[in-house]
Design an enzyme around this catalytic site. Structure first.
Site, PDB file in Angstrom:
ATOM      1  N   GLY A  13       0.790  -1.229   0.000  1.00 48.78           N
ATOM      2  CA  GLY A  13       0.000   0.000   0.000  1.00 48.78           C
ATOM      3  C   GLY A  13       0.824   1.282   0.000  1.00 48.78           C
ATOM      4  NE  ARG A  81      -5.632 -13.658  -6.731  1.00 45.41           N
ATOM      5  CZ  ARG A  81      -4.428 -13.760  -6.162  1.00 45.41           C
ATOM      6  NH1 ARG A  81      -3.400 -13.101  -6.679  1.00 45.41           N
ATOM      7  NH2 ARG A  81      -4.240 -14.509  -5.101  1.00 45.41           N
ATOM      8  CG  LEU A  82      -6.753 -10.686 -15.700  1.00 45.51           C
ATOM      9  CD1 LEU A  82      -5.882  -9.510 -16.148  1.00 45.51           C
ATOM     10  CD2 LEU A  82      -6.547 -11.877 -16.633  1.00 45.51           C
ATOM     11  CG  ASN A  98      -2.407  -1.547 -12.929  1.00 41.79           C
ATOM     12  OD1 ASN A  98      -2.312  -1.562 -11.689  1.00 41.79           O
ATOM     13  ND2 ASN A  98      -1.739  -2.393 -13.693  1.00 41.79           N
ATOM     14  CG  HIS A 100       3.108  -3.188 -14.844  1.00 35.88           C
ATOM     15  ND1 HIS A 100       2.737  -4.317 -14.144  1.00 35.88           N
ATOM     16  CD2 HIS A 100       4.137  -3.575 -15.658  1.00 35.88           C
ATOM     17  CE1 HIS A 100       3.489  -5.342 -14.521  1.00 35.88           C
ATOM     18  NE2 HIS A 100       4.345  -4.913 -15.422  1.00 35.88           N
TER      19      HIS A 100
END
Ligand code: GAR
Length: 181
Positions: A13, A81-82, A98, A100
């Site tokens: 987090g 998770r997808l 998102n 990445h």
């Protein structure tokens, strides 16, 4: 700014913390991992937090919470998770973002930092993108590139990448919320 975001996470987090510290209002945090440290960060900031180990249940409940809290943007911050096709298609396009730790489309999925090192890549970076039903495949909003040093380890590289993430992700979330107002 009064626009609400919700955050999905699975781990530490640190991105959630950066988002909170930069002043964006987080309506709720949800996780597939009841032990995620990010849930404690939410609790410390008095943000409602939820966890469901079962991801189908999580998705079903999160869709209800998005309506209940009038969420304007769903932020994935280390959610490992997808998301199902059904979940993604239940929400407007460009509703989910998102972060990445690679220059997508390189090194998708888990262990992106290790993948770059194992590949002896000279450069890597951070990608912020909209989420579609694929794996790390939605349209790219912003990328920041960094050089991989010869003596970089997973830890040193992760540290540099996360410093970028914490600044860049919060800024982009704010600008999307302003643009969508
Ligand atoms: C972040 O570095 C993020 O880029 C990565 O997980 C980390 C979560 O850190 N996400 C992915 O790899 C998604 N495929 P945090 O829990 O400390 O924010």
């Amino acid at each position: 700014m009064c626009s609400n975001i919700a955050v999905l996470l699975s781990g530490n987090g640190s991105n959630l913390k950066a988002i909170i510290d930069k002043g964006t209002k987080v309506s709720f945090v949800a996780s597939n991992n009841p032990k995620a440290l990010g849930l404690q960060i939410a609790k410390n900031a008095n943000i409602p937090s939820y966890s469901w180990k079962n991801v189908s249940e999580l998705e079903e409940e999160v869709l209800k919470l998005i309506i209940e809290y009038n969420v304007k943007l769903l932020v994935l911050a280390g959610y490992m998770r997808l998301l199902s096709k059904n979940f993604v298609n239940s929400l407007p396009s460009k509703f989910i973002v998102n972060v990445h730790p690679s220059l997508l489309p390189n090194y998708k999925g888990m262990n992106a930092i290790k993948q770059a090192l194992d590949d002896s890549a000279q450069y890597t970076g951070v990608t912020i993108h909209y989420v579609d039903e694929g794996m790390d495949s939605g349209s790219i909003i912003k990328q920041n590139i960094i050089k991989i040093n010869e003596n970089d380890t997973e830890e040193t590289l992760k540290d540099r990448l996360q410093k970028i993430e914490h600044r860049l992700y919060s800024d982009i979330i704010k600008s999307i919320l302003i643009k969508n107002q």
